[in-house]
Enzyme design. Sequence first.
Site, mmCIF file in Angstrom:
data_model
loop_
_atom_site.group_PDB
_atom_site.id
_atom_site.type_symbol
_atom_site.label_atom_id
_atom_site.label_comp_id
_atom_site.label_asym_id
_atom_site.label_seq_id
_atom_site.Cartn_x
_atom_site.Cartn_y
_atom_site.Cartn_z
ATOM 1 N N TYR A 141 12.458 -2.215 0.377
ATOM 2 C CA TYR A 141 12.791 -2.788 -0.931
ATOM 3 C C TYR A 141 14.273 -2.636 -1.281
ATOM 4 C CZ TYR A 141 7.730 -2.999 -1.779
ATOM 5 O OH TYR A 141 6.388 -3.268 -1.703
ATOM 6 N N LYS A 189 4.237 3.574 10.998
ATOM 7 C CA LYS A 189 3.924 2.584 12.041
ATOM 8 C C LYS A 189 4.783 2.971 13.247
ATOM 9 C CE LYS A 189 1.937 -1.263 13.417
ATOM 10 N NZ LYS A 189 0.528 -1.276 13.796
ATOM 11 N N ASP A 221 -2.007 0.512 9.613
ATOM 12 C CA ASP A 221 -3.085 -0.481 9.715
ATOM 13 C C ASP A 221 -4.457 0.191 9.777
ATOM 14 O OD1 ASP A 221 -2.022 0.451 12.064
ATOM 15 O OD2 ASP A 221 -2.134 -1.421 13.166
ATOM 16 N N ASP A 245 2.987 1.201 -1.595
ATOM 17 C CA ASP A 245 2.733 0.182 -2.611
ATOM 18 C C ASP A 245 1.391 -0.489 -2.315
ATOM 19 O OD1 ASP A 245 3.094 -1.534 -4.668
ATOM 20 O OD2 ASP A 245 4.742 -2.681 -3.793
ATOM 21 N N ASP A 249 -2.579 0.603 -4.164
ATOM 22 C CA ASP A 249 -3.339 -0.443 -4.871
ATOM 23 C C ASP A 249 -4.722 -0.606 -4.255
ATOM 24 O OD1 ASP A 249 -1.428 -1.045 -6.726
ATOM 25 O OD2 ASP A 249 -1.440 -3.203 -6.327
#
Length: 368
Positions: A141, A189, A221, A245, A249
């Site tokens: 970001y 990852k 994943d 993020d 959620d």
Amino acid sequence: MRLKIAVLAGDGIGPEVTREATNILRAVAELGGHDFTFVEGLIGGVAITENGTPLPSATMDAALDSDAVLLGAVGDNKFNSLTPDKRPEAGLLQIRQALGGYANLRPSIAYTALAASSPLRPEVIENADILFVRELLGGLYFGEPRWWNKETNEAINTMRYTRDEVVRVARIAFELASKRRKKVTSVDKANVLEVSQLWRATVTEIAKDYPDVTLEHQLVDSMAMHIMNIPRNFDVVLTENLFGDILSDEAGVITGSLGMLPSATIGGQVNLYEPVHGSAPDIAGTGKANPLGAILTAAMVLRHSAGLEQDARAVEQAVHKVLDAGYRTADIARGDKNAQLVSTLEMGKHVHQALAESIDRRQSMHAV
Ligand code: NAD
């Protein structure tokens, strides 16, 4: 205990749920003999209407001069025609940046009484109690370079972390885990990304300072699947910005309603506390807003800014108690035939009553 709290209620249901959260903080102060002061400030659409800007300097000064900032929500459809930098949400981004918190804490808890509100089966979510610690100021970001070349149809974002950025957020995750179930799951990852290899190596190194905390690594994943399959396996989940993020959620589904989710952003100049939901213009002013996310956010103020762990737990237990008693705002009443539908205000009162009873009981036990 003295605490100065800047209260920025904001727009829509923000003032409705924040009022219930501050009532709970007032009750804790009164029952426990603490000195909490509340300073109100404008942010978002109300601030644009009053001052022409979503984050007036008086609000910023009040926030920086406080021990904790409690924010409601911002956002008002009537400002949708403004450019993004002038809209209510810009105030939120500016204050988050100015306060400088780099660790975003998002609990995701299964409430037995709310099993019917979650789309997941009760036996899957049973005993789930996850605390996400998401790095908030680095990664994709914020990384440079970032651009979109519309002529060549090419765009770039950069996922970048320094060792120091990983160290500081990892320490927060291990500290918190050492006071909980003593397990950190670090998400990355590392099978593909160098930045994740740095992340994994650094977290592994920091873990050596916390021998009583177990560390495990998960690839993002497969973690997305594990959270839905066996959420009770996780305690503190440490992630970089983008992965956190998305996963936090996803894990919100365990609790069953957006109106139930609290958050805190710590590590900066002043900690910032806000329920996860937005200003919900569709239900603002109807008394339907669920104040429990804001009230659980108040519990996080007690835990992370006041060091009042027992009182934080008492607030959380009071929330469990009113849910067990069957009280529901509309968002959590789905599929529950025994639900007793209550308004925002009534829900706040029930939590207040349950809290007063539990603090009274604690005090009389001390007196014995
Ligand atoms: P939202 O979170 O406001 O609402 C999404 C849905 O959840 C709505 O149906 C709403 O009624 C419901 N809901 C949310 N909170 C609830 C609560 N406490 N009790 C019961 N139901 C609740 O998200 P949105 O509709 O996408 O956005 C509305 C406005 O809020 C927009 O202007 C958006 O930019 C802003 N927003 C602000 C924040 C923030 O202040 N942190 C976060 C998200 C969205």
